[in-house]
Design a protein around this motif. Structure first.
Motif, PDB file in Angstrom:
ATOM      1  N   ALA A 106     104.983 -30.638  49.809  1.00 48.73           N
ATOM      2  CA  ALA A 106     106.136 -30.865  48.928  1.00 48.73           C
ATOM      3  C   ALA A 106     105.406 -30.106  47.762  1.00 48.73           C
ATOM      4  O   ALA A 106     106.075 -29.464  47.017  1.00 48.73           O
ATOM      5  CB  ALA A 106     106.425 -32.171  48.394  1.00 48.73           C
ATOM      6  N   ALA A 107     104.304 -30.424  47.582  1.00 52.50           N
ATOM      7  CA  ALA A 107     103.625 -29.572  46.568  1.00 52.50           C
ATOM      8  C   ALA A 107     103.270 -28.389  46.710  1.00 52.50           C
ATOM      9  O   ALA A 107     103.991 -27.508  45.326  1.00 52.50           O
ATOM     10  CB  ALA A 107     102.245 -30.345  46.088  1.00 52.50           C
ATOM     11  N   GLU A 108     103.612 -27.741  47.737  1.00 51.70           N
ATOM     12  CA  GLU A 108     102.657 -26.736  47.953  1.00 51.70           C
ATOM     13  C   GLU A 108     104.659 -25.740  47.808  1.00 51.70           C
ATOM     14  O   GLU A 108     104.967 -24.250  47.324  1.00 51.70           O
ATOM     15  CB  GLU A 108     102.853 -26.482  49.493  1.00 51.70           C
ATOM     16  N   ILE A 109     106.017 -26.622  48.192  1.00 45.74           N
ATOM     17  CA  ILE A 109     107.423 -25.866  48.002  1.00 45.74           C
ATOM     18  C   ILE A 109     107.332 -26.039  46.287  1.00 45.74           C
ATOM     19  O   ILE A 109     107.965 -24.323  46.135  1.00 45.74           O
ATOM     20  CB  ILE A 109     108.293 -26.775  48.912  1.00 45.74           C
ATOM     21  N   VAL A 110     107.550 -26.926  45.997  1.00 50.67           N
ATOM     22  CA  VAL A 110     107.296 -26.915  44.346  1.00 50.67           C
ATOM     23  C   VAL A 110     106.522 -24.871  43.557  1.00 50.67           C
ATOM     24  O   VAL A 110     106.817 -24.611  43.171  1.00 50.67           O
ATOM     25  CB  VAL A 110     107.134 -27.954  43.943  1.00 50.67           C
ATOM     26  N   SER A 111     105.491 -25.642  44.330  1.00 51.60           N
ATOM     27  CA  SER A 111     104.676 -23.961  43.465  1.00 51.60           C
ATOM     28  C   SER A 111     104.996 -22.602  43.797  1.00 51.60           C
ATOM     29  O   SER A 111     105.115 -22.072  43.596  1.00 51.60           O
ATOM     30  CB  SER A 111     102.914 -24.451  44.315  1.00 51.60           C
ATOM     31  N   ASP A 113     108.345 -21.833  44.915  1.00 50.24           N
ATOM     32  CA  ASP A 113     109.258 -22.049  44.334  1.00 50.24           C
ATOM     33  C   ASP A 113     108.890 -21.513  42.643  1.00 50.24           C
ATOM     34  O   ASP A 113     109.806 -21.010  42.234  1.00 50.24           O
ATOM     35  CB  ASP A 113     110.281 -23.310  43.851  1.00 50.24           C
ATOM     36  N   THR A 114     108.805 -21.644  42.457  1.00 47.67           N
ATOM     37  CA  THR A 114     108.098 -21.585  40.780  1.00 47.67           C
ATOM     38  C   THR A 114     107.288 -19.815  40.750  1.00 47.67           C
ATOM     39  O   THR A 114     108.287 -18.618  40.130  1.00 47.67           O
ATOM     40  CB  THR A 114     107.386 -22.130  39.735  1.00 47.67           C
ATOM     41  N   ARG A 134     106.854 -19.533  52.372  1.00 49.62           N
ATOM     42  CA  ARG A 134     107.619 -20.908  51.580  1.00 49.62           C
ATOM     43  C   ARG A 134     109.047 -21.221  53.691  1.00 49.62           C
ATOM     44  O   ARG A 134     108.777 -22.535  53.711  1.00 49.62           O
ATOM     45  CB  ARG A 134     108.675 -20.934  51.336  1.00 49.62           C
TER      46      ARG A 134
END
Length: 153
Positions: A106-111, A113-114, A134
């Motif tokens: 989850a943290a990687e996906i958010v990062s 996306d940024t 991703r």
């Protein structure tokens, strides 16, 4: 400490952070796989490590190495290590490990996306490799999610 002054520089910082996180995962996942009892979970962790190594290499090709350690990934990995030492082996530990590993995804996906949003405007050539990373990370999360249902029955 110099402050980030441009979107291009922010993209570079985001890439370095992702690289550090993936490199940390490559090193820490084998111990978690060893702690897992479920063969499916061990296989999912092995696939996650493979994806992390490929992502680390893709990010290195984008000149993302050389940043500071990833504090968020270190915290998540430390939490998973704590789980490995504080829960009874078997379904209880395996379920806890799935939760910890899904936090990493989850943290990687958010990062990601940024980084992807920044790359669209700043470095369109980076979009494809970041999107591939991703896609692999989402696949890892889905595999872990599917295991969660089976482990908790």
């Amino acid at each position: 400490m110099a402050k980030t002054a441009s979107m291009a520089a922010l993209l570079h910082v985001a890439l370095q952070d992702l690289h550090a996180g993936k490199a940390l995962l490559v090193g820490r996942l084998p111990a978690l796989a060893e702690a897992a009892s479920d063969a499916g979970l061990r296989a999912a962790i092995a696939a996650m490590r493979e994806h992390a190594a490929a992502a680390r290499d893709r990010l290195a090709a984008l000149n993302a190495q050389g940043g500071p350690p990833s504090l968020w990934m270190a915290g998540i990995a430390d939490d998973a290590d704590r789980d490995a030492g504080s829960h009874l082996p078997g379904r209880i530990l395996d379920t806890a490990l799935v939760g910890a590993l899904r936090k990493a995804c989850a943290a990687e996906i958010v990062s990601l996306d940024t980084a992807l949003a920044l790359a669209v405007a700043q470095a369109p050539g980076m979009v494809a490799p970041l999107d591939a990373i991703r896609t692999d990370t989402v696949a890892d999360d889905r595999a872990l999610h599917d295991l969660l249902g089976r482990l908790t029955l």
